[in-house]
Design a protein around this motif. Sequence first.
Motif, PDB file in Angstrom:
ATOM      1  N   TRP A  31       5.499  -1.723   0.128  1.00 60.35           N
ATOM      2  CA  TRP A  31       5.062  -2.548   1.253  1.00 60.35           C
ATOM      3  C   TRP A  31       3.699  -3.154   0.952  1.00 60.35           C
ATOM      4  CZ3 TRP A  31       8.077  -2.655   5.801  1.00 60.35           C
ATOM      5  CH2 TRP A  31       9.140  -1.732   5.829  1.00 60.35           C
ATOM      6  N   THR A  32       3.466  -4.340   1.521  1.00 61.13           N
ATOM      7  CA  THR A  32       2.142  -4.952   1.487  1.00 61.13           C
ATOM      8  C   THR A  32       1.585  -4.967   2.907  1.00 61.13           C
ATOM      9  OG1 THR A  32       2.695  -6.358  -0.396  1.00 61.13           O
ATOM     10  CG2 THR A  32       0.813  -7.027   0.939  1.00 61.13           C
ATOM     11  N   LEU A  33       0.335  -4.535   3.038  1.00 62.78           N
ATOM     12  CA  LEU A  33      -0.375  -4.608   4.313  1.00 62.78           C
ATOM     13  C   LEU A  33      -1.266  -5.842   4.299  1.00 62.78           C
ATOM     14  CD1 LEU A  33      -1.558  -3.461   7.020  1.00 62.78           C
ATOM     15  CD2 LEU A  33      -3.222  -2.226   5.585  1.00 62.78           C
ATOM     16  N   LEU A  34      -1.104  -6.678   5.321  1.00 62.20           N
ATOM     17  CA  LEU A  34      -1.968  -7.836   5.504  1.00 62.20           C
ATOM     18  C   LEU A  34      -2.720  -7.698   6.819  1.00 62.20           C
ATOM     19  CD1 LEU A  34       1.101  -9.070   4.447  1.00 62.20           C
ATOM     20  CD2 LEU A  34      -0.439 -10.964   3.948  1.00 62.20           C
ATOM     21  N   LEU A  35      -3.968  -8.125   6.842  1.00 57.81           N
ATOM     22  CA  LEU A  35      -4.756  -8.191   8.068  1.00 57.81           C
ATOM     23  C   LEU A  35      -5.198  -9.627   8.270  1.00 57.81           C
ATOM     24  CD1 LEU A  35      -6.965  -4.966   7.951  1.00 57.81           C
ATOM     25  CD2 LEU A  35      -5.123  -5.486   9.562  1.00 57.81           C
ATOM     26  N   ASP A  36      -4.748 -10.224   9.361  1.00 59.71           N
ATOM     27  CA  ASP A  36      -5.019 -11.636   9.632  1.00 59.71           C
ATOM     28  C   ASP A  36      -4.669 -12.511   8.433  1.00 59.71           C
ATOM     29  OD1 ASP A  36      -5.837 -11.123  12.218  1.00 59.71           O
ATOM     30  OD2 ASP A  36      -7.955 -10.963  11.692  1.00 59.71           O
ATOM     31  N   GLY A  37      -3.551 -12.162   7.784  1.00 57.25           N
ATOM     32  CA  GLY A  37      -3.044 -12.964   6.680  1.00 57.25           C
ATOM     33  C   GLY A  37      -3.610 -12.638   5.324  1.00 57.25           C
ATOM     34  N   ALA A  38      -4.669 -11.802   5.266  1.00 52.71           N
ATOM     35  CA  ALA A  38      -5.285 -11.463   3.977  1.00 52.71           C
ATOM     36  C   ALA A  38      -4.688 -10.167   3.454  1.00 52.71           C
ATOM     37  CB  ALA A  38      -6.794 -11.316   4.138  1.00 52.71           C
ATOM     38  N   PRO A  39      -4.153 -10.152   2.237  1.00 51.34           N
ATOM     39  CA  PRO A  39      -3.588  -8.920   1.683  1.00 51.34           C
ATOM     40  C   PRO A  39      -4.667  -7.846   1.537  1.00 51.34           C
ATOM     41  CG  PRO A  39      -2.914 -10.824   0.392  1.00 51.34           C
ATOM     42  CD  PRO A  39      -3.990 -11.290   1.308  1.00 51.34           C
ATOM     43  N   GLN A  40      -4.403  -6.661   2.086  1.00 48.48           N
ATOM     44  CA  GLN A  40      -5.354  -5.554   2.046  1.00 48.48           C
ATOM     45  C   GLN A  40      -4.903  -4.444   1.106  1.00 48.48           C
ATOM     46  OE1 GLN A  40      -8.363  -5.358   3.830  1.00 48.48           O
ATOM     47  NE2 GLN A  40      -7.977  -7.500   4.315  1.00 48.48           N
ATOM     48  N   SER A  41      -3.619  -4.163   1.090  1.00 46.73           N
ATOM     49  CA  SER A  41      -3.106  -3.032   0.314  1.00 46.73           C
ATOM     50  C   SER A  41      -1.658  -3.283  -0.066  1.00 46.73           C
ATOM     51  CB  SER A  41      -3.155  -1.733   1.137  1.00 46.73           C
ATOM     52  OG  SER A  41      -4.424  -1.466   1.664  1.00 46.73           O
ATOM     53  N   HIS A  42      -1.258  -2.639  -1.150  1.00 52.06           N
ATOM     54  CA  HIS A  42       0.155  -2.580  -1.537  1.00 52.06           C
ATOM     55  C   HIS A  42       0.449  -1.132  -1.875  1.00 52.06           C
ATOM     56  CE1 HIS A  42       3.677  -2.762  -4.182  1.00 52.06           C
ATOM     57  NE2 HIS A  42       3.993  -3.874  -3.549  1.00 52.06           N
ATOM     58  N   VAL A  43       1.536  -0.599  -1.314  1.00 53.05           N
ATOM     59  CA  VAL A  43       1.889   0.808  -1.501  1.00 53.05           C
ATOM     60  C   VAL A  43       3.362   0.917  -1.851  1.00 53.05           C
ATOM     61  CG1 VAL A  43       2.235   3.004  -0.311  1.00 53.05           C
ATOM     62  CG2 VAL A  43       0.130   1.726   0.049  1.00 53.05           C
ATOM     63  N   ASP A  44       3.660   1.690  -2.889  1.00 54.97           N
ATOM     64  CA  ASP A  44       5.045   2.072  -3.184  1.00 54.97           C
ATOM     65  C   ASP A  44       5.166   3.551  -2.843  1.00 54.97           C
ATOM     66  OD1 ASP A  44       7.510   2.813  -4.245  1.00 54.97           O
ATOM     67  OD2 ASP A  44       7.347   1.378  -5.902  1.00 54.97           O
ATOM     68  N   LEU A  45       5.893   3.855  -1.793  1.00 55.04           N
ATOM     69  CA  LEU A  45       5.991   5.237  -1.325  1.00 55.04           C
ATOM     70  C   LEU A  45       6.659   6.144  -2.354  1.00 55.04           C
ATOM     71  CD1 LEU A  45       7.003   4.638   2.407  1.00 55.04           C
ATOM     72  CD2 LEU A  45       4.733   5.161   1.497  1.00 55.04           C
ATOM     73  N   ALA A  46       7.545   5.590  -3.169  1.00 57.41           N
ATOM     74  CA  ALA A  46       8.230   6.401  -4.172  1.00 57.41           C
ATOM     75  C   ALA A  46       7.422   6.555  -5.449  1.00 57.41           C
ATOM     76  CB  ALA A  46       9.595   5.787  -4.492  1.00 57.41           C
ATOM     77  N   ASP A  47       6.470   5.666  -5.667  1.00 53.64           N
ATOM     78  CA  ASP A  47       5.670   5.710  -6.900  1.00 53.64           C
ATOM     79  C   ASP A  47       4.236   5.292  -6.584  1.00 53.64           C
ATOM     80  OD1 ASP A  47       4.556   5.683  -9.389  1.00 53.64           O
ATOM     81  OD2 ASP A  47       5.756   4.021 -10.165  1.00 53.64           O
ATOM     82  N   PRO A  48       3.401   6.233  -6.151  1.00 55.37           N
ATOM     83  CA  PRO A  48       2.019   5.883  -5.801  1.00 55.37           C
ATOM     84  C   PRO A  48       1.164   5.471  -6.980  1.00 55.37           C
ATOM     85  CG  PRO A  48       2.363   8.253  -5.648  1.00 55.37           C
ATOM     86  CD  PRO A  48       3.709   7.642  -5.859  1.00 55.37           C
ATOM     87  N   THR A  49       1.677   5.624  -8.206  1.00 57.18           N
ATOM     88  CA  THR A  49       0.921   5.167  -9.368  1.00 57.18           C
ATOM     89  C   THR A  49       1.193   3.693  -9.686  1.00 57.18           C
ATOM     90  OG1 THR A  49       2.596   5.805 -10.999  1.00 57.18           O
ATOM     91  CG2 THR A  49       0.991   7.492 -10.349  1.00 57.18           C
ATOM     92  N   HIS A  50       2.147   3.074  -8.979  1.00 59.89           N
ATOM     93  CA  HIS A  50       2.368   1.638  -9.141  1.00 59.89           C
ATOM     94  C   HIS A  50       1.325   0.895  -8.304  1.00 59.89           C
ATOM     95  CE1 HIS A  50       4.345  -2.234  -9.629  1.00 59.89           C
ATOM     96  NE2 HIS A  50       4.131  -2.417  -8.336  1.00 59.89           N
TER      97      HIS A  50
END
Length: 283
Positions: A31-50
Amino acid sequence: MAQRRASRRRVETVASGIAELVPDPDRDTAWTLLLDGAPQSHVDLADPTHLQFEYVRRMAAAIDLAAPAGRPLRVLHLGGGALTLPRYVAATRPGSAQRVVEIDGPLVELVRSALPLPPSANIRVRVADARAAVEGMRDAGYDLIVLDVFAGARTPAHLASAEFAGELARILAPAGRLVANVADGPPLRFARGQVATIRAALPEACLVADAGVLRGRRFGNLVVIAGRTPPPVAELARRAAGDWFPGRVETDLERFAGGAAPVPDSAAVASPLPPEGLFGNRK
């Protein structure tokens, strides 16, 4: 398939604006987290090293080199987002004691519910202002401090001053490292001031960034790695050069700062806004 993934998109109003959790079209568990359209984070729940964002990979390289591989660390993360780097540390350095300070309580609850942390991760999240939290912490309590605080797309002014840098140095162990994300663009006035400000408190430092950003040709992220002992420049340079998006290590910070002086509270300003449309291709 694309329609099903789009239906998983989650949009909520949080304290800092509109938060969007957008499923990654290429990775089913990411998943990618955006705040007011600006990318803040990207997380792969199955592979946190990605790690999807190049500046985050540069920060992770500094974390990897902060101590021998696998050794647990006492880590403070200022700025939470979707907790990408805390998840990374939990996976690569099991047993690490991690504290996260994030000012946006509703965002913390959204991330906890939608992107839950692994049960074994020793990660405590505190809802507070980063500076207020740091000022109440004990001396030399952390081996590593990760500074990545943004209100929307800007770092607040009170987290960009010499007084705040002094507080970070106070709570950092003698051999510890600060890894800070600084966002800036031409003519790099903010970044030059931040380098001078951080080095006044933690003099042994280097920068890692895209060559075009370092030369002041475009807006981007510069990772400052600082402490009281010399950073592992050769290995940082090797990793940066071998990345999907190669970066460069800058060690001549006197030249980079260009005579900039440490910035006191009375003169501190927020980081500049990114150019309009910068994130259009990342939503």
